[in-house]
Design a protein around this motif. Structure first.
Motif, short mmCIF file in Angstrom:
data_model
loop_
_atom_site.label_atom_id
_atom_site.label_comp_id
_atom_site.label_asym_id
_atom_site.label_seq_id
_atom_site.Cartn_x
_atom_site.Cartn_y
_atom_site.Cartn_z
N SER A 142 0.84 -1.19 0.00
CA SER A 142 0.00 0.00 0.00
C SER A 142 0.89 1.25 0.00
N VAL A 143 0.61 2.16 -0.93
CA VAL A 143 1.42 3.36 -1.10
C VAL A 143 0.55 4.60 -0.88
N GLU A 144 1.08 5.57 -0.14
CA GLU A 144 0.33 6.81 0.08
C GLU A 144 0.36 7.67 -1.17
N VAL A 145 -0.81 8.10 -1.61
CA VAL A 145 -0.94 8.97 -2.78
C VAL A 145 -1.94 10.06 -2.44
N ARG A 146 -1.44 11.19 -1.98
CA ARG A 146 -2.31 12.30 -1.62
C ARG A 146 -2.46 13.21 -2.84
N ALA A 147 -3.65 13.22 -3.43
CA ALA A 147 -3.84 13.97 -4.68
C ALA A 147 -5.07 14.86 -4.61
N ARG A 148 -4.98 16.00 -5.29
CA ARG A 148 -6.13 16.89 -5.45
C ARG A 148 -6.76 16.72 -6.83
N SER A 149 -6.01 16.07 -7.75
CA SER A 149 -6.52 15.85 -9.10
C SER A 149 -6.23 14.42 -9.52
N LEU A 150 -7.19 13.83 -10.22
CA LEU A 150 -7.08 12.46 -10.69
C LEU A 150 -7.11 12.45 -12.21
#
Length: 252
Positions: A213-221
């Motif tokens: 599991s990898v952290e991916v903090r995004a505001r846009s996909l």
């Protein structure tokens, strides 16, 4: 309530050739990464996509690239920083003309293909991209991979940065994208893409190709428009996000 922007690469045609269903995708996404003529796109295409984006209330972004029409901007290149900065400014300026004519403006910048991947780690090329944004004359937000050299260079120049995630691309354990051509680089299963989209938007995590599991903090996909069934998949992703209580809205 969490919020996520949906972006797609649009205007990726040239002359009579078209790659993406721009009008249908613009009915789903909230931000349009418009090709500016270096990896795809031409004057007529840029004008058409800008007009369609305005009609659908979608933000217009400049998708800048290495000068590589033959390779669709996906071939590695070594471009001197001054030259790259000038070419970035050139692409932004070209799109700005058509955005203004349509009654809008260029709202952000996103690198494409090989340039996108290069500026994740290459400090010099990242700084050149930011220099090109500044040369274009506006303090535009920069869309890119979280933790990239590009975002570090942008923050150094006090440009806003927008962290981005990819629903249909494989991730390494380090949180970077698996290079195209390698196993697991592209996720083709629609159900998996939808599940990953909701997971990244709600919880900020994704499963890497090695199962971690990898952290991916995004505001846009990002939703790629050049894959089979792209429009139907984009609609499904948006529908599931909204069902899960995620607000789908532009970041600017």
């Amino acid at each position: 309530m969490r919020a996520i922007d949906l972006n797609a690469d649009l205007g990726e045609g040239f002359g009579r050739w078209r790659l993406t269903d721009d009008e249908q995708l613009l009915s789903v996404v909230t931000s349009a990464n418009v090709a500016c003529g270096f990896h795809a796109g031409d004057a007529v295409t840029m004008r058409r996509v800008c007009e369609l984006a305005v009609a659908h209330g979608v933000r217009i972004g400049a998708q800048v690239s290495y000068r590589d029409l033959a390779g669709f901007g996906r071939r590695a290149m070594d471009v001197p920083p001054d030259e790259l900065a000038a070419e970035i400014a050139y692409q932004i300026g070209a799109l700005a003309v058509f955005a203004r004519a349509a009654g809008s403006r260029v709202s952000y910048v996103k690198p494409h293909g090989a340039l996108y991947n290069r500026v994740v780690h290459d400090e010099e090329q990242a700084a050149a991209v930011v220099a090109g944004v500044l040369l274009a004359g506006e303090q535009l937000p920069v869309l890119g991979l979280p933790g990239s050299r590009l975002h570090a260079a942008a923050e150094k120049e006090r440009l806003a940065v927008v962290p981005e995630a990819f629903a249909d691309r494989g991730y390494t354990a380090e949180g970077t994208l698996v290079p195209r051509g390698r196993d697991g680089a592209v996720i083709s299963d629609a159900a998996a893409v939808v599940e990953r989209s909701v997971g990244m938007a709600r919880f900020g995590v994704v499963t890497s190709v090695c199962g971690r599991s990898v952290e991916v903090r995004a505001r846009s996909l990002c939703l790629h428009g050049d894959t089979p069934g792209a429009v139907a998949l984009a609609r499904q992703v948006r529908g599931e996000l909204e069902t899960a209580g995620v607000a789908v809205e532009a970041f600017v």
